[in-house]
Design a protein around this motif. Sequence first.
Motif, mmCIF file in Angstrom:
data_model
loop_
_atom_site.group_PDB
_atom_site.id
_atom_site.type_symbol
_atom_site.label_atom_id
_atom_site.label_comp_id
_atom_site.label_asym_id
_atom_site.label_seq_id
_atom_site.Cartn_x
_atom_site.Cartn_y
_atom_site.Cartn_z
ATOM 1 N N GLY A 40 23.975 20.425 -28.597
ATOM 2 C CA GLY A 40 23.928 19.314 -27.811
ATOM 3 C C GLY A 40 25.373 19.323 -26.708
ATOM 4 N N TYR A 41 26.558 20.221 -26.906
ATOM 5 C CA TYR A 41 27.316 19.784 -26.164
ATOM 6 C C TYR A 41 26.610 21.006 -25.279
ATOM 7 N N ALA A 42 26.292 22.353 -25.636
ATOM 8 C CA ALA A 42 25.295 23.695 -24.837
ATOM 9 C C ALA A 42 24.261 23.037 -23.672
ATOM 10 N N ALA A 89 24.995 22.464 -19.527
ATOM 11 C CA ALA A 89 23.485 23.211 -18.806
ATOM 12 C C ALA A 89 24.167 22.196 -17.739
ATOM 13 N N LEU A 90 24.215 21.214 -18.386
ATOM 14 C CA LEU A 90 23.770 19.864 -17.133
ATOM 15 C C LEU A 90 25.101 19.809 -16.513
ATOM 16 N N ILE A 125 13.897 20.565 -18.917
ATOM 17 C CA ILE A 125 14.208 22.203 -19.173
ATOM 18 C C ILE A 125 15.224 21.833 -20.230
ATOM 19 N N LEU A 126 16.282 20.568 -19.939
ATOM 20 C CA LEU A 126 17.573 20.326 -20.832
ATOM 21 C C LEU A 126 17.562 20.887 -22.332
ATOM 22 N N ARG A 164 22.045 9.740 -17.037
ATOM 23 C CA ARG A 164 20.809 10.002 -17.348
ATOM 24 C C ARG A 164 20.294 11.084 -16.466
ATOM 25 N N PRO A 165 19.994 12.512 -16.921
ATOM 26 C CA PRO A 165 19.781 13.745 -15.653
ATOM 27 C C PRO A 165 17.785 13.038 -14.872
ATOM 28 N N LYS A 166 17.383 13.751 -14.309
ATOM 29 C CA LYS A 166 15.996 13.718 -14.296
ATOM 30 C C LYS A 166 15.231 14.036 -14.973
#
Lengths: 313, 300
Positions: free
Chosen positions: A61-63, A67-68, A78-79, A138-140
């Motif tokens: 989760g942290y990784a 990345a985000l 992709i996340l 919130r990411p895409k």
Amino acid sequence: MLRIFPWFIGALAIFLGLYFSWMKTPLIIGLSYGFAALGVSILIRAGQVSFGHAGFTCMSGYAMVAALKIWPEIDGLILILISGLAGLIAGGIVGLFMMRYRGIFFGMLNLAMSMVLFSLLGKFYHVTGGTDGISFDRPKLLGQLLDRSNYETALLVLCAFFVVITCSLVQRFYASPTGQALIALKSNEVRLEYIGISAKKVFYKGYVASATLCGFAGGIFALVQGLVTPEMGYWVSSGEYVFIAVLGGTYHAVGAFIGAIGFTFLKLFAAAAMTGAWQLVIGSVLLVLIFVAPNGLVAWLRKFDRKTSHAQK
Amino acid sequence: MTSSLLLLVLFDGLTQAALLFLVALGLTLIFGVLRIINVAHGAVYAFGGYAAASVGTALVTGDSIGLSLLPILIGGISMGLLLGAIIEIGVIRRILAMDEVMQLLATFAVFLIMEDLQRFIWGTAPVSVGGAVDAMGSVTIANITYMSYQVIFLPISALIIYLALRWTLGHTRFGRQLVAVAHNREVASAMGINAKRIGLLTFCLGTVLGTLGGALASPTTTLVPGTGGDMMVLSFAVVAVAGLGQITGTIVAALLIGVAKALSVHLFPELDVVVPYLIMLLILLWRPQGLFAVTQSRRV
């Protein structure tokens, strides 16, 4: 019959989520736990229990959040893959020494590892945000910025899709020589070595697979919450994974998800009827399971399966 | 590092080691006879501490040493016997024949249940009773004042309990039967030893050591929810470093981990929680069965 069950679980989750929109979040969280529990089941099939696999979930989760933060435009799908990859790498490293231990040593070393991670994440607050964790926008998802409700629906459908794919992949893994050797690890490790198979290598592969699944779970869990906290890696979560794995049963990969759905309802029920007694509830259910149905819910389905196939003959 | 700091670390470590030793001794004793690692042992420790605190507040504690120690003994021992009997009869004897995964899970379930019960009975507010510490006063060594309870009473009680246990194992009927069952359950049963009864008694003895550890720790620490989980991992670290079932080795392992923990508290406070795990990881990397374990041939 067990073969169509992953489809059934996926359809059930989507139906419930669309029909009762308040259930979307608990269901996604439940399914994410299912992935982690499936990772734990792989090890239970080899006769080993880990009390620390939430460490992989938390770390991934942290990784993923890292990345985000580096690429804010990155897609949610992709996340999730990145978090799975993080689990794979972490499992690949930690597995190098975990593969040497069995039984209580294995369980406790995993616990120790996850507790080290838990306290480090809490202490270095300038990097990790301490016990409050890191929240993110919130990411895409699938190339679009969605509002909360649509985002959750999309995530739920993705999860259901992943359940079907993962079950079929893990079943293939179980049927492979390595998967068969993993079961042999439980019944007799020495004999396994006698026929020329390295027990450590087999166990290492199983361990990496389980860590990858946990990493995957961590990504989904973080995405639905919009937040990562050290709490994700606390031993209670690891215990919940083990609970789900035992509740569902390890005979078939879908067991973990049956267990996860059962776990979600149990949690909703406990929150409504027995506030503050969550551990008491899962502890008691676990104890009853051990005495009454040590092979989990999936064992009943299997019995049913056998009966119908006999009838056809 | 100055010599006074070194002394401080040593005494601090000694106190921690004494408590750790008692709890780990219970764990290793139970494993020796029943071949089960009781994951609920940490919760047993917490229950002992809370029981001593409850008895202490219920009874009117006096200022004298004897009166302040009485609740610790009553609370610790009675709680240990109660828990030991309930857990052994309710769970342990029913899972002896199961495979290791189920045994671990069953005691883990007991641990989960006990954690919540503890919260129901004693609440989540921190509990602390310092009567015995005040009653014993303090000693000054090299210009640093220590509490006598911590640097003298605890290590000496741990030592006395160890010697008493050694004597019991070697010189009493019960002790010899226990050793026989630990060595080989089937042969011991064939010789007419009631292995079931020895199992119950050993489990109770083990839990009493756990609760007594908690009770003795209660005047010096604050009891909060979560104490049980921390103690479980710590005491397992001691048992694993020593080698499962190694009673004398447990002393060395407890000292090692106790002093290392004290050292990290004074030198790198951020790493305080991590150090016991690191020691366990390092020792097990070097010797997977623990420092003092005798290598056993694996059954085919």
